[in-house]
Design an enzyme around this catalytic site. Sequence first.
Site, short mmCIF file in Angstrom:
data_model
loop_
_atom_site.label_atom_id
_atom_site.label_comp_id
_atom_site.label_asym_id
_atom_site.label_seq_id
_atom_site.Cartn_x
_atom_site.Cartn_y
_atom_site.Cartn_z
N TYR A 1 19.52 -69.26 -40.40
CA TYR A 1 19.85 -70.57 -39.80
C TYR A 1 19.26 -70.67 -38.38
CZ TYR A 1 22.56 -74.50 -38.03
OH TYR A 1 22.92 -75.71 -37.47
N ASP B 1 15.54 -71.09 -38.63
CA ASP B 1 15.19 -72.46 -39.04
C ASP B 1 15.31 -73.44 -37.89
OD1 ASP B 1 14.59 -71.69 -41.59
OD2 ASP B 1 16.52 -72.27 -42.45
N SER C 1 -18.36 -62.10 -60.89
CA SER C 1 -17.32 -61.58 -61.77
C SER C 1 -17.62 -60.11 -62.07
CB SER C 1 -17.27 -62.36 -63.07
OG SER C 1 -17.01 -63.72 -62.81
N GLU D 1 -8.88 -49.03 -57.72
CA GLU D 1 -7.82 -49.95 -57.27
C GLU D 1 -7.24 -50.64 -58.49
OE1 GLU D 1 -9.46 -52.65 -54.18
OE2 GLU D 1 -11.23 -51.39 -54.42
N LYS E 1 -6.03 -53.60 -60.71
CA LYS E 1 -6.50 -54.98 -60.83
C LYS E 1 -5.28 -55.88 -60.98
CE LYS E 1 -9.84 -57.80 -63.37
NZ LYS E 1 -8.93 -58.93 -63.64
N ASP F 1 -3.05 -59.23 -61.39
CA ASP F 1 -3.22 -60.43 -62.20
C ASP F 1 -2.90 -61.66 -61.36
OD1 ASP F 1 -3.89 -61.78 -64.43
OD2 ASP F 1 -2.03 -61.43 -65.52
N ARG G 1 -12.74 -68.91 -55.83
CA ARG G 1 -13.96 -68.40 -56.47
C ARG G 1 -14.82 -69.53 -57.00
NH1 ARG G 1 -15.40 -63.73 -59.06
NH2 ARG G 1 -13.30 -62.91 -59.18
N TYR H 1 -8.81 -56.68 -50.55
CA TYR H 1 -9.47 -55.48 -51.05
C TYR H 1 -10.96 -55.39 -50.72
CZ TYR H 1 -10.38 -58.86 -54.84
OH TYR H 1 -10.74 -59.97 -55.56
N LYS I 1 -9.81 -52.67 -68.47
CA LYS I 1 -8.64 -53.45 -68.86
C LYS I 1 -7.74 -52.63 -69.78
CE LYS I 1 -9.42 -57.69 -67.15
NZ LYS I 1 -9.41 -58.84 -68.02
N CYS J 1 13.35 -88.26 -79.36
CA CYS J 1 14.25 -87.15 -79.01
C CYS J 1 14.94 -86.63 -80.27
CB CYS J 1 15.30 -87.63 -78.01
SG CYS J 1 16.53 -86.36 -77.61
N CYS K 1 18.99 -87.57 -79.74
CA CYS K 1 19.55 -88.93 -79.65
C CYS K 1 18.63 -90.00 -80.21
CB CYS K 1 19.93 -89.25 -78.20
SG CYS K 1 18.50 -89.47 -77.10
N CYS L 1 12.98 -86.98 -72.66
CA CYS L 1 13.88 -87.99 -73.21
C CYS L 1 14.50 -88.72 -72.01
CB CYS L 1 14.97 -87.36 -74.06
SG CYS L 1 16.29 -88.53 -74.49
N CYS M 1 22.24 -88.96 -73.92
CA CYS M 1 21.72 -87.88 -74.77
C CYS M 1 22.65 -86.67 -74.67
CB CYS M 1 20.30 -87.52 -74.33
SG CYS M 1 19.51 -86.27 -75.36
#
Length: 671
Positions: free
Chosen positions: A35, A38, A83, A115, A117, A119, A138, A227, A314, A408, A411, A426, A432
């Site tokens: 707080y 902020d 790549s 290193e 890889k 994701d 890229r 890297y 991989k 839907c 409903c 919906c 609903c």
Amino acid sequence: MTAQEAQKRIAYLTEKINYFNQKYYDEHISEISDYEFDMLLAELIRLENEFPQFRAEDSPTQRIGGTITKEFPTIKHQYPMLSLANTYTEAEVKDFDERIKRFLNTSQAIEYVCELKFDGVSISLIYEKGVFKQAITRGDGVQGDDVTPNIKTIRTLPLKVKANDIPERFEVRGEIFISKEQFEKLNQEREDIGETLFANPRNTASGTIKLQDSAEVARRGLDAYLYFVLGENLPFQTHYEALQALENWGFQVSKTYKLCRNIDEVLEYLHEWEHKRHNLPVETDGVVVKVNSFALQNELGTTAKSPRWAIAYKYKAETASTTLKSITYQVGRTGAITPVAELTPVQLAGTIVKRASLHNANEIERLGLRIGDMVFVEKGGEIIPKVTGIDLSKRPADSMPLQYITHCPECGTALIRKEGEAVHYCPNEKGCPPQIKGKIEHFVQRKAMDISSLGEKIIEQLYQAGLIHNIADLYDLRIEELLPLERMGEKLATKILNNIEESKKVPFERVLFALGIRFVGATVAQKLAEYFGNLEKLQNATLVELLQVPEIGEKIAKSVLAYFQDADNLQIIERLQKAGLQFEMKNALKELKSEKLNGLNFVISGVFEQFSREGLKDEIEKNGGKVLSGISSKVNFLVAGNEAGPSKLEKAQKLGVKVISEQEFLELLKQ
């Protein structure tokens, strides 16, 4: 305030907030409360808006976003972003080593750096005179998009490098990602506010980078591992030295890299991390192997697509094939329709899989699914397994293309699809049944009103009996209405009514979250409650006032405005106020019993004898401690009760977090 006073105050706040950020993100130390932080940040934002000429290049306000990008300029890379060639077997890794030796005409062992890889999404960062200037995706490798405002929100990236040995201009490349813990948190928030869950961390990071509102980017909590360094006259000769330099300059580099003296040590690294990588906080899908010497890298050069001196190994994803029996359509609390593949049960990654995510109509169309297809199912970074493809050779001859539903399933209302969104909705939110019951289930959950005796089945009973149609109806329930329900004894009926009565003590920020305003999760509700103090001020707030709240973007602000402009919502709130719910922040929340737990961070897991989970959380906070949602190096104690989560216990052990029982916690309070 004069211009001179403003300049001085802006400089002071900039330095102070950057200091607190460094302590928090680099040293995992919280010197002030969220707080207080902020409030300092809000003051700096206000002053910078009033005196923009005094905004510093490394101002922490750039971390919170707020820039609306209509389009991303295309920028040509100074150095192409090529790549990596992929390989899936150890034999191919050995072939890579042999090719390099042949090219260099040597029989000597080649030194490599390995290193993991990660994701995520590749990014290029430009620094001039130590100051972060530009971030480029890229793209096609030759040119990419300028996403600088979004990347500036990443708190672990230095906006200013203060080391002495940096080049005049240099480029740093890395991977933008969302950690597993942050991904789970984002999806928990989306579940809380009735949004469709994100599919996986990689796609979420990729989509986040291209969002037009950088405030929303900041809220999602991107992170980065760096890297690679590029530039003229770099002060190092090898890639290993470059990684060490990046760390010294203040960049976040994964500690998993290793210098390997020959290809055998590379293979050892591949074996070491094949399973160990699953314990990391980030999703990985392989290992990058690079020739260490920059001189040899230059000699080896590149092909049209890839560097000759690096390769990506991989790890194989676990997949299984099974039959698609049918597709069911689930209706969420906000009306979002989620298609789910119903499968012939199949073993995958140690579990039996019967269902898999299909996400939306676009995904079904992309895959070209038909009932009866033999489908491939993969379990990676998904919440539930996903369908990745079809074995067309086994497609039944009489199969027909799938038609996505138009109405839907609950409903019968015609579905709508909002511009720019992949999900069908919906729109019948007030009629609903799943949406009505979903809003009530959200209202009673532990993080909201904590009416624990009202589970999904009892809510279904109450709804079918016509006793509840909205959240306010809960506070009108009487015991004589409950007793006729199936399996409803006097003891359970009394417990339900007592729990409902007890919920009237729940603090304002949780009541606000419980209302189910779209996009207002638990964290956003806390921010709004702290900023406005009570419901009346929030209800009367303008769009401009809402946007002043830290971390509140235009999407959330407009949703809050729309909620309070709805006559039915206002009527429900009026009934809740008459029932006695808390719609004002209590100063008592800030009054501490003691400061015995000052500076200590806790995580709670399991069931306790003397406390409910919320009760234990309150006890920790009233004694100066802070309760975090997940295990990390910032946590001092995991308070573990009966049935504590095994993953939390395992992670605590790995990170050296002390695990204590409920009794040991009470002893800690006595000290």
